[in-house]
Design an enzyme around this catalytic site. Sequence first.
Site, PDB file in Angstrom:
ATOM      1  N   THR A  39       0.837  -1.194   0.000  1.00 50.60           N
ATOM      2  CA  THR A  39       0.000   0.000   0.000  1.00 50.60           C
ATOM      3  C   THR A  39       0.869   1.239   0.000  1.00 50.60           C
ATOM      4  OG1 THR A  39      -1.951   0.983   0.997  1.00 50.60           O
ATOM      5  CG2 THR A  39      -0.187   0.397   2.498  1.00 50.60           C
ATOM      6  N   GLY A  77       1.030   5.670  -7.446  1.00 54.05           N
ATOM      7  CA  GLY A  77       0.216   4.675  -8.133  1.00 54.05           C
ATOM      8  C   GLY A  77       0.683   4.396  -9.552  1.00 54.05           C
ATOM      9  N   CYS A  79       4.405   2.307  -8.591  1.00 55.94           N
ATOM     10  CA  CYS A  79       4.478   1.186  -7.643  1.00 55.94           C
ATOM     11  C   CYS A  79       3.392   0.167  -7.979  1.00 55.94           C
ATOM     12  CB  CYS A  79       4.309   1.690  -6.205  1.00 55.94           C
ATOM     13  SG  CYS A  79       4.288   0.353  -4.987  1.00 55.94           S
ATOM     14  N   THR A 129       0.414  -0.276  -5.496  1.00 47.70           N
ATOM     15  CA  THR A 129      -0.378   0.923  -5.200  1.00 47.70           C
ATOM     16  C   THR A 129      -1.299   1.198  -6.377  1.00 47.70           C
ATOM     17  OG1 THR A 129       1.446   1.832  -3.891  1.00 47.70           O
ATOM     18  CG2 THR A 129      -0.227   3.388  -4.634  1.00 47.70           C
TER      19      THR A 129
END
Length: 179
Positions: A7, A162, A165, A168
């Site tokens: 996350t 986002g 990664c 994410t």
Amino acid sequence: MEQYRGTTILSVRRGNKVVIGGDGQVSLGNTIMKGNACKVRRLYKNQVIAGFAGGTADAFTLFERFEAKLEAHDGQLVRAAVELAKDWRTDRALRRLEALLAVANKDASLIVTGNGDVIQPENDLIAIGSGGAFAQSAARALLENTELEARDIVEKSLGIAGDVCVYTNHHFTIEELSF
């Protein structure tokens, strides 16, 4: 057995606002299990916001324990975090939990680690989780070079995380406190 994890959680404090945001992806190894998890929430009479990174079940356990500490200490964020950290270090079950908490109120922003540490970061900028370094880099650049509001910085920085990664996504939960 693998845990659900992966996350990005980001907290930015600017002016009279503090914002914590996180993405919604839950991964089990290389598999995306859920894309709309809520890893950021309000605690203690909406006076504290918190986000978690790490094992999902572990994080929910920590949320519950942290909220109990907030209640026991009348919402005093630093005291509740220190008391949780003490428990984390001494309780056998808690010591096995693999999660990080980012917590903030009108006065402070803190990281509570799996080692039982309580850290108040420089510049009140917190970034944890697999995409934390990406989000932190973006947020620092935006803090130093723009006049954007804290919420805008969190949104843009999580978006960048986002993009780069794999753990994410772009489904964000964002909570904001004004004071």
